[in-house]
Write a protein that holds these residues in place. Structure first.
Motif, PDB file in Angstrom:
ATOM      1  N   VAL A 224     -15.933   7.733  30.704  1.00 42.78           N
ATOM      2  CA  VAL A 224     -17.053   6.987  30.621  1.00 42.78           C
ATOM      3  C   VAL A 224     -16.985   5.902  31.849  1.00 42.78           C
ATOM      4  CG1 VAL A 224     -18.177   4.766  29.157  1.00 42.78           C
ATOM      5  CG2 VAL A 224     -17.065   7.244  27.981  1.00 42.78           C
ATOM      6  N   LYS A 225     -17.718   5.826  33.000  1.00 47.62           N
ATOM      7  CA  LYS A 225     -17.661   4.790  33.583  1.00 47.62           C
ATOM      8  C   LYS A 225     -18.277   3.151  33.330  1.00 47.62           C
ATOM      9  CE  LYS A 225     -19.095   9.016  36.368  1.00 47.62           C
ATOM     10  NZ  LYS A 225     -20.351   8.883  37.879  1.00 47.62           N
ATOM     11  N   THR A 226     -17.939   3.435  31.540  1.00 46.07           N
ATOM     12  CA  THR A 226     -18.612   2.027  32.213  1.00 46.07           C
ATOM     13  C   THR A 226     -17.226   0.448  31.351  1.00 46.07           C
ATOM     14  OG1 THR A 226     -18.734   2.373  29.455  1.00 46.07           O
ATOM     15  CG2 THR A 226     -21.075   1.405  31.503  1.00 46.07           C
ATOM     16  N   GLU A 227     -16.849  -0.962  31.746  1.00 54.53           N
ATOM     17  CA  GLU A 227     -15.911  -1.193  30.814  1.00 54.53           C
ATOM     18  C   GLU A 227     -14.583  -0.857  31.474  1.00 54.53           C
ATOM     19  OE1 GLU A 227     -15.748  -0.467  26.764  1.00 54.53           O
ATOM     20  OE2 GLU A 227     -17.296  -0.840  26.887  1.00 54.53           O
ATOM     21  N   GLY A 228     -15.092  -0.589  32.599  1.00 62.44           N
ATOM     22  CA  GLY A 228     -13.499  -0.285  33.793  1.00 62.44           C
ATOM     23  C   GLY A 228     -13.499   0.804  33.791  1.00 62.44           C
ATOM     24  N   GLY A 229     -14.265   1.807  32.767  1.00 68.13           N
ATOM     25  CA  GLY A 229     -13.631   3.500  32.857  1.00 68.13           C
ATOM     26  C   GLY A 229     -12.903   3.715  32.029  1.00 68.13           C
ATOM     27  N   TYR A 230     -13.313   4.669  30.835  1.00 67.33           N
ATOM     28  CA  TYR A 230     -12.444   5.186  29.985  1.00 67.33           C
ATOM     29  C   TYR A 230     -12.335   5.762  29.823  1.00 67.33           C
ATOM     30  CZ  TYR A 230     -15.629   4.291  26.743  1.00 67.33           C
ATOM     31  OH  TYR A 230     -17.226   4.285  26.013  1.00 67.33           O
ATOM     32  N   LEU A 231     -11.370   7.449  29.326  1.00 68.95           N
ATOM     33  CA  LEU A 231     -11.775   9.297  29.017  1.00 68.95           C
ATOM     34  C   LEU A 231     -11.348   8.453  27.530  1.00 68.95           C
ATOM     35  CD1 LEU A 231      -8.260  10.295  30.802  1.00 68.95           C
ATOM     36  CD2 LEU A 231     -11.026  10.328  30.974  1.00 68.95           C
ATOM     37  N   LEU A 232     -12.509   9.582  26.966  1.00 68.57           N
ATOM     38  CA  LEU A 232     -13.217  10.306  25.386  1.00 68.57           C
ATOM     39  C   LEU A 232     -12.146  11.277  24.618  1.00 68.57           C
ATOM     40  CD1 LEU A 232     -14.546   8.726  22.812  1.00 68.57           C
ATOM     41  CD2 LEU A 232     -16.286  10.037  24.131  1.00 68.57           C
ATOM     42  N   MET A 233     -11.408  10.913  23.741  1.00 59.93           N
ATOM     43  CA  MET A 233     -10.553  12.054  23.906  1.00 59.93           C
ATOM     44  C   MET A 233     -11.143  12.887  22.269  1.00 59.93           C
ATOM     45  SD  MET A 233      -8.542  11.581  25.563  1.00 59.93           S
ATOM     46  CE  MET A 233      -6.586  12.711  25.556  1.00 59.93           C
ATOM     47  N   SER A 234     -10.635  13.952  22.539  1.00 62.09           N
ATOM     48  CA  SER A 234     -11.387  15.022  21.561  1.00 62.09           C
ATOM     49  C   SER A 234     -11.141  14.012  19.502  1.00 62.09           C
ATOM     50  CB  SER A 234      -9.963  15.637  21.288  1.00 62.09           C
ATOM     51  OG  SER A 234      -9.437  16.012  20.820  1.00 62.09           O
ATOM     52  N   ASN A 235     -10.527  13.013  19.610  1.00 59.19           N
ATOM     53  CA  ASN A 235     -10.177  12.378  18.000  1.00 59.19           C
ATOM     54  C   ASN A 235     -11.044  11.262  18.349  1.00 59.19           C
ATOM     55  OD1 ASN A 235      -8.592  10.824  20.159  1.00 59.19           O
ATOM     56  ND2 ASN A 235      -7.098  10.841  18.501  1.00 59.19           N
ATOM     57  N   ASP A 236     -12.350  10.884  19.248  1.00 54.91           N
ATOM     58  CA  ASP A 236     -12.861   9.760  19.549  1.00 54.91           C
ATOM     59  C   ASP A 236     -12.273   8.249  19.970  1.00 54.91           C
ATOM     60  OD1 ASP A 236     -15.067  11.191  19.393  1.00 54.91           O
ATOM     61  OD2 ASP A 236     -14.849  11.051  16.738  1.00 54.91           O
ATOM     62  N   GLN A 237     -11.049   8.778  20.203  1.00 55.58           N
ATOM     63  CA  GLN A 237     -10.055   7.650  20.948  1.00 55.58           C
ATOM     64  C   GLN A 237     -10.795   7.207  22.330  1.00 55.58           C
ATOM     65  OE1 GLN A 237      -5.623   8.347  20.236  1.00 55.58           O
ATOM     66  NE2 GLN A 237      -6.293   7.261  18.227  1.00 55.58           N
ATOM     67  N   HIS A 238     -10.603   6.309  22.519  1.00 56.34           N
ATOM     68  CA  HIS A 238     -10.749   5.774  23.514  1.00 56.34           C
ATOM     69  C   HIS A 238      -9.534   5.209  24.458  1.00 56.34           C
ATOM     70  CE1 HIS A 238     -15.006   4.013  22.821  1.00 56.34           C
ATOM     71  NE2 HIS A 238     -14.616   5.135  22.692  1.00 56.34           N
ATOM     72  N   VAL A 239      -9.110   6.086  25.723  1.00 57.07           N
ATOM     73  CA  VAL A 239      -7.720   5.547  26.469  1.00 57.07           C
ATOM     74  C   VAL A 239      -7.854   5.267  28.023  1.00 57.07           C
ATOM     75  CG1 VAL A 239      -6.034   6.781  28.034  1.00 57.07           C
ATOM     76  CG2 VAL A 239      -6.742   7.920  25.645  1.00 57.07           C
ATOM     77  N   SER A 240      -7.670   3.789  28.358  1.00 57.70           N
ATOM     78  CA  SER A 240      -7.969   3.336  29.422  1.00 57.70           C
ATOM     79  C   SER A 240      -7.824   3.307  31.059  1.00 57.70           C
ATOM     80  CB  SER A 240      -7.544   1.771  29.453  1.00 57.70           C
ATOM     81  OG  SER A 240      -8.283   1.339  28.124  1.00 57.70           O
TER      82      SER A 240
END
Length: 256
Positions: A224-240
């Motif tokens: 996800v490119k917004t909010e500085g960029g983060y990864l969405l993982m298979s457990n729905d967690q966001h990783v900066s």
């Protein structure tokens, strides 16, 4: 050097050295006497057969065990013993495959020629390390497999847990500890740093995306490119994703 009072107060360990090279046994014994006075060498053997005979008569607290010997390997010796109530420190020449198996299994080893600092660190770990058990079983499985290890031994403050590498979604730094996040929703805090697991798991599909985050590429579902960029993982967690890592992450994602 140690005072007589310090040596008296140290936890003592009786040791056996099994190595086919006499000079290697002598050097290790000399180093133990010089740097690790808490270790008392009570026996030596030069191979699998002689080592098995010795261990049937004498049970040490710790076994310093060579891997490659003329009449078999250190693993052959362990497999013929009825039980292993002692701790083990393997001694080995540089072998990338074997070293990786040791690290995944959390079994201690020393590279030949043995460095005194590494020897002292390994001996110091004996005080908090249980006798060989689950870790050794995992090591034997990893050594038999010609593929990358699929299981990992994780040491917490109160247990040893064997996990499937594929079940790890991500690892998160917590000071000198690492928090593992698993596909079943559970977490586990482990007594090793994220840097160590970055080095260990980088060839198993894991990628360092932030100073505090190591992710399993197989569990990434979106960037996800917004909010500085983060990864969405298979457990729905966001990783900066750190700014410094962003270009490398984008390149990594293009190759998935």
């Amino acid at each position: 050097m140690f005072s007589l009072v310090q040596i008296y107060e140290m936890q003592k360990f009786k040791a056996i050295i099994i190595d086919d090279i006499a000079q290697s046994r002598a050097t290790l014994k000399e180093d133990l006497e010089a740097y690790c006075p808490e270790i008392e060498v009570i026996g030596e053997a030069e191979g699998v057969v002689s080592g098995a005979r010795l261990l049937k008569k004498t049970t040490p607290d710790v076994l310093f065990l060579d891997i490659q010997m003329p009449d078999g390997t250190g693993f052959d010796l362990l497999e013929i013993l009825p039980e292993i109530p002692f701790k083990i420190i393997f001694t080995t020449a540089s072998d990338a495959f074997a070293i990786r198996a040791f690290r995944f299994s959390a079994v201690d080893y020393l590279l030949k020629p043995v460095d005194p600092d590494d020897l002292m660190e390994a001996v110091n770990k004996l005080k908090s390390t249980p006798a060989a058990g689950q870790d050794l079983d995992l090591l034997l499985d990893n050594m038999k497999s010609q593929e990358a290890p699929t299981k990992l031994s994780l040491h917490t403050q109160d247990k040893i847990q064997i996990v499937n590498v594929s079940d790890i979604i991500r690892c998160e730094s917590s000071g000198n500890y690492t928090i593992f996040h698993f596909a079943d929703g559970t977490n586990l805090m482990v007594t090793r740093t994220l840097k160590e697991y970055d080095q260990l798991l980088s060839d198993s599909g894991f990628f360092r995306v932030h100073q505090s985050h190591l992710v399993n590429k197989k569990h990434i579902t979106a960037y996800v490119k917004t909010e500085g960029g983060y990864l969405l993982m298979s457990n729905d967690q966001h990783v900066s994703v750190s700014l410094r890592k962003k270009a490398a992450v984008m390149e990594m994602l293009d190759k998935l």
